[in-house]
Design an enzyme around this catalytic site. Structure first.
Site, mmCIF file in Angstrom:
data_model
loop_
_atom_site.group_PDB
_atom_site.id
_atom_site.type_symbol
_atom_site.label_atom_id
_atom_site.label_comp_id
_atom_site.label_asym_id
_atom_site.label_seq_id
_atom_site.Cartn_x
_atom_site.Cartn_y
_atom_site.Cartn_z
ATOM 1 N N SER A 1 0.831 -1.199 0.000
ATOM 2 C CA SER A 1 0.000 0.000 0.000
ATOM 3 C C SER A 1 0.867 1.252 0.000
ATOM 4 O O SER A 1 1.634 1.502 0.937
ATOM 5 C CB SER A 1 -0.905 -0.002 1.238
ATOM 6 O OG SER A 1 -1.617 1.214 1.282
ATOM 7 N N HIS B 1 -1.028 -1.059 -4.448
ATOM 8 C CA HIS B 1 -2.340 -0.759 -3.865
ATOM 9 C C HIS B 1 -2.381 0.731 -3.537
ATOM 10 O O HIS B 1 -1.513 1.258 -2.835
ATOM 11 C CB HIS B 1 -2.569 -1.592 -2.605
ATOM 12 C CG HIS B 1 -3.935 -1.406 -2.011
ATOM 13 N ND1 HIS B 1 -5.052 -2.063 -2.494
ATOM 14 C CD2 HIS B 1 -4.372 -0.630 -0.982
ATOM 15 C CE1 HIS B 1 -6.114 -1.706 -1.780
ATOM 16 N NE2 HIS B 1 -5.733 -0.833 -0.865
ATOM 17 N N ASP C 1 -4.691 3.925 -2.164
ATOM 18 C CA ASP C 1 -5.852 4.278 -1.355
ATOM 19 C C ASP C 1 -6.254 5.722 -1.588
ATOM 20 O O ASP C 1 -5.493 6.645 -1.278
ATOM 21 C CB ASP C 1 -5.527 4.085 0.126
ATOM 22 C CG ASP C 1 -5.348 2.619 0.478
ATOM 23 O OD1 ASP C 1 -6.282 1.856 0.236
ATOM 24 O OD2 ASP C 1 -4.271 2.252 0.985
ATOM 25 N N MET D 1 -8.851 8.524 -0.412
ATOM 26 C CA MET D 1 -9.775 8.848 0.690
ATOM 27 C C MET D 1 -10.238 10.289 0.571
ATOM 28 O O MET D 1 -9.422 11.171 0.299
ATOM 29 C CB MET D 1 -9.058 8.671 2.029
ATOM 30 C CG MET D 1 -8.443 7.307 2.227
ATOM 31 S SD MET D 1 -7.599 7.258 3.816
ATOM 32 C CE MET D 1 -6.916 5.603 3.753
ATOM 33 N N HIS E 1 -8.141 1.650 -4.707
ATOM 34 C CA HIS E 1 -9.185 1.422 -3.703
ATOM 35 C C HIS E 1 -9.821 2.759 -3.346
ATOM 36 O O HIS E 1 -9.188 3.593 -2.700
ATOM 37 C CB HIS E 1 -8.512 0.758 -2.489
ATOM 38 C CG HIS E 1 -9.412 0.547 -1.316
ATOM 39 N ND1 HIS E 1 -8.920 0.273 -0.057
ATOM 40 C CD2 HIS E 1 -10.764 0.553 -1.192
ATOM 41 C CE1 HIS E 1 -9.925 0.118 0.785
ATOM 42 N NE2 HIS E 1 -11.055 0.298 0.133
ATOM 43 N N MET F 1 -12.111 5.021 -1.301
ATOM 44 C CA MET F 1 -12.878 5.213 -0.063
ATOM 45 C C MET F 1 -13.505 6.592 -0.152
ATOM 46 O O MET F 1 -13.129 7.526 0.568
ATOM 47 C CB MET F 1 -11.939 5.070 1.148
ATOM 48 C CG MET F 1 -11.565 3.623 1.407
ATOM 49 S SD MET F 1 -10.057 3.459 2.368
ATOM 50 C CE MET F 1 -8.865 3.542 1.038
ATOM 51 N N MET G 1 -12.224 -5.621 3.987
ATOM 52 C CA MET G 1 -11.501 -4.736 4.903
ATOM 53 C C MET G 1 -11.317 -5.453 6.244
ATOM 54 O O MET G 1 -12.294 -5.838 6.887
ATOM 55 C CB MET G 1 -12.275 -3.428 5.129
ATOM 56 C CG MET G 1 -12.333 -2.499 3.924
ATOM 57 S SD MET G 1 -10.735 -2.120 3.192
ATOM 58 C CE MET G 1 -9.847 -1.415 4.585
ATOM 59 N N ASP H 1 -7.356 -6.361 3.151
ATOM 60 C CA ASP H 1 -6.782 -5.023 3.282
ATOM 61 C C ASP H 1 -6.873 -4.519 4.720
ATOM 62 O O ASP H 1 -7.959 -4.231 5.217
ATOM 63 C CB ASP H 1 -7.526 -4.067 2.340
ATOM 64 C CG ASP H 1 -6.857 -2.714 2.257
ATOM 65 O OD1 ASP H 1 -5.759 -2.538 2.821
ATOM 66 O OD2 ASP H 1 -7.449 -1.824 1.620
HETATM 67 C C1 DX5 Z 1 -6.912 1.450 5.014
HETATM 68 C C2 DX5 Z 1 -6.384 1.245 3.637
HETATM 69 C C3 DX5 Z 1 -5.315 0.238 3.559
HETATM 70 C C4 DX5 Z 1 -4.080 0.588 4.349
HETATM 71 C C5 DX5 Z 1 -3.459 -0.690 4.803
HETATM 72 O O1 DX5 Z 1 -8.061 2.202 4.979
HETATM 73 O O2 DX5 Z 1 -7.420 0.808 2.761
HETATM 74 O O3 DX5 Z 1 -4.977 -0.099 2.235
HETATM 75 O O4 DX5 Z 1 -3.153 1.344 3.615
HETATM 76 O O5 DX5 Z 1 -2.411 -0.383 5.631
HETATM 77 P P1 DX5 Z 1 -1.844 -1.424 6.698
HETATM 78 O O6 DX5 Z 1 -1.346 -2.614 5.944
HETATM 79 O O7 DX5 Z 1 -0.767 -0.639 7.377
HETATM 80 O O8 DX5 Z 1 -2.974 -1.793 7.631
HETATM 81 ZN ZN ZN Z 2 -6.841 -0.041 0.753
#
Ligand code: DX5
Ligand code: ZN
Length: 216
Positions: free
Chosen positions: A8, A33, A35, A37, A66, A68, A137, A175
């Site tokens: 990630s 990956h 993220d 947000m 991903h 969010m 998740m 994840d």
């Molecule tokens: C959390 C993200 C993850 C996050 C995972 O909301 O979707 O992808 O980056 O990080 P770790 O592996 O540190 O839990």
């Molecule tokens: Zn993620």
């Protein structure tokens, strides 16, 4: 197929982003990956298109994006243009999930659906045959470095059963909180893709940690 590792980028050093992208390029990792947000669907803001495009410029492996964010349909084509290979939306953010999935596929990307820890995998029963990936998740989304939720194993087992029954080709991605102690059990339960942020970038030797996560 052996399981895939998707580090990630959220846990990378943003002051040295190109360096960390090259690190993933030159490692045993399979995907990036990424993220996204929005500070609305989750209580955190990560980054948007300019950073995603910078990642894409240097990345030599598929981008697993991903989302969010609320109302993800508004941005489907923009994520395609920014280089997403797989685009994952949250079931909880999509009133018309079937339409969202079709939009992603019509734009030429693989379609993923993410489930929050409280969301039953059985809610995917009617779309599982249409999707390429389910992101379970294993923490509440919004932040890296959180503690793994143990109920995830039962969800992976139930989802694997559903995928087999419905003859779906969907991959199961985990994840949140994936580490060197739980990854083997997750793969044994049926996980295909392991996302790892803190475990990789918080380690002394991220390249070696990625290699370790590939070994069973
Ligand atoms: C959390 C993200 C993850 C996050 C995972 O909301 O979707 O992808 O980056 O990080 P770790 O592996 O540190 O839990
Ligand atoms: Zn993620």
């Amino acid at each position: 197929m052996s399981h895939l590792i998707a580090p990630s980028v959220l846990s990378a050093d943003f002051g040295n982003l190109q360096r960390d992208i090259e690190l993933i390029n030159n490692s045993d990792a399979d995907w990036f990956h990424i993220d996204i947000m929005d500070g609305c669907f989750v209580p955190n803001i990560s980054f948007g298109f300019p950073v995603l495009k910078a990642i894409q410029k240097h990345a030599k492996k598929p981008l697993d994006v991903h989302l969010m964010i609320v109302d993800p349909d508004r941005y489907t084509q923009l994520f395609k243009d920014a280089g997403a290979d797989t685009l994952t939306v949250h079931l909880e953010a999509c009133t018309h999930l079937h339409r969202s999935i079709q939009n992603i596929k019509n734009a030429g990307m693989k379609a993923g659906v993410a489930l929050n820890p409280h969301t039953s995998v059985m809610l995917l029963e009617d779309v599982i045959a249409d999707i390429d990936l389910v992101c379970i998740m294993s923490v509440n989304p919004g932040f890296g470095g959180q503690k793994f939720i143990e109920n995830t194993y039962a969800k992976v087992t139930a989802l694997k059963k559903l995928i087999t029954e419905k003859k779906s080709k969907a991959l199961i991605e985990i994840d949140g909180g994936v580490d060197l102690l739980n990854y083997k059990k997750l793969v044994a339960c049926g996980a295909d893709v392991l996302v790892a942020g803190n475990t990789v970038f918080g380690s002394a030797n991220p390249t070696q940690t990625i290699t370790q996560l590939k070994q069973l």
